[in-house]
Design an enzyme around this catalytic site. Sequence first.
Site, mmCIF file in Angstrom:
data_model
loop_
_atom_site.group_PDB
_atom_site.id
_atom_site.type_symbol
_atom_site.label_atom_id
_atom_site.label_comp_id
_atom_site.label_asym_id
_atom_site.label_seq_id
_atom_site.Cartn_x
_atom_site.Cartn_y
_atom_site.Cartn_z
ATOM 1 N N CYS A 79 -47.193 -53.561 -77.206
ATOM 2 C CA CYS A 79 -46.328 -52.561 -76.572
ATOM 3 C C CYS A 79 -45.612 -53.177 -75.359
ATOM 4 O O CYS A 79 -44.774 -54.041 -75.527
ATOM 5 C CB CYS A 79 -47.119 -51.302 -76.225
ATOM 6 S SG CYS A 79 -46.061 -49.882 -75.841
ATOM 7 N N HIS A 166 -49.456 -49.906 -81.513
ATOM 8 C CA HIS A 166 -50.780 -49.995 -80.881
ATOM 9 C C HIS A 166 -51.876 -50.196 -81.927
ATOM 10 O O HIS A 166 -52.389 -49.225 -82.480
ATOM 11 C CB HIS A 166 -51.062 -48.728 -80.072
ATOM 12 C CG HIS A 166 -50.277 -48.638 -78.822
ATOM 13 N ND1 HIS A 166 -50.686 -49.216 -77.643
ATOM 14 C CD2 HIS A 166 -49.085 -48.054 -78.559
ATOM 15 C CE1 HIS A 166 -49.783 -48.987 -76.707
ATOM 16 N NE2 HIS A 166 -48.795 -48.288 -77.243
ATOM 17 N N GLU A 168 -54.859 -50.968 -81.365
ATOM 18 C CA GLU A 168 -56.156 -50.639 -80.775
ATOM 19 C C GLU A 168 -56.564 -49.179 -80.935
ATOM 20 O O GLU A 168 -57.709 -48.825 -80.648
ATOM 21 C CB GLU A 168 -56.176 -51.031 -79.286
ATOM 22 C CG GLU A 168 -55.327 -50.168 -78.379
ATOM 23 C CD GLU A 168 -53.862 -50.545 -78.301
ATOM 24 O OE1 GLU A 168 -53.212 -50.097 -77.352
ATOM 25 O OE2 GLU A 168 -53.356 -51.279 -79.178
#
Length: 188
Positions: A79, A166, A168
């Site tokens: 990001c 993202h 994660e």
Amino acid sequence: MVKVLVVAFGGQYNHLIKRSIERIGHEAALRPYNLPPPDEGEFDCVVFGGGPLTMPKDFDKVKGLEAYLRWKKPLLGICLGHQVLALLNGGEVGPSPKPEYGDVTIFVDDEDDILRGLAPSFRAWESHNEEVLREPPNSKVIAHSENTRVQALKYYNGPYYGVQFHPEVQHTEKGSLVFQNFVELCKR
């Protein structure tokens, strides 16, 4: 076991990046972006996480991160980290014509190291107002979405990758595979 340094920009997901790496059996440490880099020998690779800074307006605050590029170790920008990495390499970042929030389909253009096992497409979590508008000359776009042409970059001046999405967060399909692929690069 691989040791990963997560350079944190104050974003809410940096702890999730750390935990994602630990969950696949490796060591990770968080370090605020505004501290000087630690000793290069302490870590095998680096992740630039996300955060609330706005690129390119806040670029002066992160210029010192080019020191990590001199390490020539695998580096993954996520990001904001993806945008910072692009700026450090001569790319252009600015406001997204169509900002993305929530669940987005990512189309893999080149199933390179970092995106191995994710083609032809996957669902990912997005949260960005800015994006890489022009990729650096020493890079290649390896993924895109309907609204964002540069969802992932591979660099040729070092073992560097950037992703706008993202990996994660649990909403990203096969997000842990991105980290597994990255850790494999760190082992080389």
